[in-house]
Design a protein around this motif. Sequence first.
Motif, short mmCIF file in Angstrom:
data_model
loop_
_atom_site.label_atom_id
_atom_site.label_comp_id
_atom_site.label_asym_id
_atom_site.label_seq_id
_atom_site.Cartn_x
_atom_site.Cartn_y
_atom_site.Cartn_z
N TRP A 46 -0.23 -2.21 148.28
CA TRP A 46 0.61 -1.06 148.68
C TRP A 46 -0.20 0.23 148.65
O TRP A 46 -0.04 1.11 149.50
CB TRP A 46 1.80 -0.99 147.70
CG TRP A 46 2.59 0.27 147.79
CD1 TRP A 46 3.66 0.52 148.61
CD2 TRP A 46 2.40 1.46 147.02
NE1 TRP A 46 4.13 1.79 148.41
CE2 TRP A 46 3.38 2.39 147.43
CE3 TRP A 46 1.50 1.84 146.02
CZ2 TRP A 46 3.48 3.68 146.88
CZ3 TRP A 46 1.59 3.12 145.47
CH2 TRP A 46 2.58 4.02 145.91
N PHE A 47 -1.10 0.36 147.67
CA PHE A 47 -1.91 1.58 147.53
C PHE A 47 -2.74 1.82 148.80
O PHE A 47 -2.75 2.92 149.34
CB PHE A 47 -2.82 1.45 146.30
CG PHE A 47 -3.44 2.74 145.86
CD1 PHE A 47 -2.87 3.51 144.86
CD2 PHE A 47 -4.62 3.20 146.45
CE1 PHE A 47 -3.46 4.71 144.44
CE2 PHE A 47 -5.21 4.40 146.04
CZ PHE A 47 -4.62 5.15 145.04
N TYR A 74 4.48 4.97 140.33
CA TYR A 74 4.99 6.19 139.70
C TYR A 74 4.86 7.42 140.58
O TYR A 74 4.92 8.54 140.10
CB TYR A 74 4.31 6.42 138.35
CG TYR A 74 2.79 6.48 138.36
CD1 TYR A 74 2.10 7.49 139.03
CD2 TYR A 74 2.03 5.53 137.66
CE1 TYR A 74 0.73 7.55 139.02
CE2 TYR A 74 0.64 5.59 137.64
CZ TYR A 74 -0.01 6.59 138.32
OH TYR A 74 -1.38 6.66 138.31
N TYR A 75 4.67 7.23 141.89
CA TYR A 75 4.43 8.37 142.77
C TYR A 75 5.75 8.96 143.27
O TYR A 75 6.34 8.42 144.21
CB TYR A 75 3.52 7.97 143.93
CG TYR A 75 2.16 7.54 143.44
CD1 TYR A 75 1.14 8.48 143.26
CD2 TYR A 75 1.90 6.22 143.09
CE1 TYR A 75 -0.10 8.10 142.78
CE2 TYR A 75 0.66 5.83 142.60
CZ TYR A 75 -0.33 6.78 142.44
OH TYR A 75 -1.56 6.40 141.95
N ALA A 80 11.63 6.78 146.16
CA ALA A 80 12.31 6.00 145.12
C ALA A 80 11.60 4.66 144.90
O ALA A 80 10.89 4.17 145.77
CB ALA A 80 13.75 5.74 145.53
N ARG A 81 11.77 4.10 143.71
CA ARG A 81 11.10 2.83 143.39
C ARG A 81 11.87 2.09 142.32
O ARG A 81 12.68 2.66 141.59
CB ARG A 81 9.68 3.10 142.88
CG ARG A 81 9.66 3.91 141.60
CD ARG A 81 8.36 4.70 141.46
NE ARG A 81 8.47 5.61 140.33
CZ ARG A 81 8.96 6.83 140.41
NH1 ARG A 81 9.38 7.30 141.58
NH2 ARG A 81 9.03 7.58 139.35
N GLU A 334 -0.82 12.98 141.55
CA GLU A 334 -0.03 12.37 140.48
C GLU A 334 -0.84 11.32 139.71
O GLU A 334 -0.35 10.72 138.76
CB GLU A 334 1.24 11.70 141.05
CG GLU A 334 2.22 12.69 141.66
CD GLU A 334 3.52 12.01 142.09
OE1 GLU A 334 4.12 11.30 141.28
OE2 GLU A 334 3.91 12.19 143.27
N TYR A 335 -2.08 11.05 140.16
CA TYR A 335 -2.85 9.92 139.62
C TYR A 335 -3.07 10.05 138.11
O TYR A 335 -2.79 9.12 137.36
CB TYR A 335 -4.18 9.80 140.36
CG TYR A 335 -4.81 8.44 140.23
CD1 TYR A 335 -4.75 7.52 141.27
CD2 TYR A 335 -5.46 8.04 139.07
CE1 TYR A 335 -5.31 6.26 141.16
CE2 TYR A 335 -6.02 6.78 138.94
CZ TYR A 335 -5.95 5.89 140.00
OH TYR A 335 -6.50 4.65 139.88
#
Length: 381
Positions: A46-47, A74-75, A80-81, A334-335
């Motif tokens: 996904w990244f 967590y991004y 949403a996740r 956000e990393y």
Amino acid sequence: MTLAEQYKAVRQRSEQICSPLQIEDYVVQPVVDVSPPKWHIGHTTWFFETFILKPYFMGYQEFNPEYNYVFNSYYETVGARVIRTDRGNLSRPTVKDVYQYREYVDEAMYSFLCHEPSPEVKELFVLGLNHEEQHQELLYYDIKYILGHNPLFPAYDKSYTTQHAEPVEGFVSISEGVYEVGFKGEGFCFDNELNRHKVYLSAYEISKAVVTNAEYLEFVKAGGYQDFRHWHAEGWAWVNENQITAPLYWHQIDEQWFVYTLRGLEPINLNEPVQHVSYYEAYAYASWKGMRLPTEFEWEVAATQFNWGNNWEWTESAYLPYPGFSKAPGAIGEYNGKFMVSQKVLRGASDATPPGHSRITYRNFFHPNLRWLYCGIRLAR
Ligand SMILES: [Fe+2]
């Protein structure tokens, strides 16, 4: 190596780590910190899809728009996740689906890499490789936790071996002064290793060797876990609430100590570095020895003078931004930066760290109660 070759090597390694797993091993999430291996396989894919293919590969068709929900970690910027505790509830997408997703994204990445990407995209690509390497390390932690908390103690790989440094004795002495710390040079580093800056250090000594199982066992036998004087209040509460009496994966059976390794349950090797202790335990052990943990800068300044690399080593330092630290714009910002609260820095590298991934300025970080990571203790005074 070309970018495509680098990509292939990193992607294959994740799959190789998972190759001894059975389908059932891929899905479980025994505690919140342990993600199912299937999730890592999907998330690392996904990244690349989210940060490279979708924005920069003209005409790319997303594999499945629903996957953003299940594989975003967590991004906030990316939407949403699924909540982290629920990763183990996902029986779908299946392991087969996730590997198909992986193959689809890999094919697209190889086409994309036929043309040299712009410097900005190349930077994202290299971050993607380093990101996947971080998840390779997490895969080892998580697989070990999943199998090591199974009452049958199944082996991950009966022939799994680890290399340990030659035994050494004594301390490295560093005189007081102003030293430079932080990343310098060409190559890749994470944003949290910048900016390079000066620190003042008082004179100190740091042990050339890390604490062994034999040494730590003395602390256990001496009642270290029953004596509040060695512990922070938070650590003492943690010991009592969780009834902690030894490092994670240690089991006392008929007076003998055993440890779960990736080969299965076996008698503790007293000469090996102690592993799987929390920061609280590392601190308590150091206090019992009349010493302390090094700060991250003491570690970095001395690290050329001792062997490191079997375990991440807890430091006394809080995970804070360096002077001039700035977050990248957008989701990539956000990393690291948003995690700079309530965590401790660990330095070094572990047996689970992909070769070449870590460096002397590398800052790993975890909450002080966690110990499923491959971590150990080096003392200072
Ligand atoms: Fe991630």
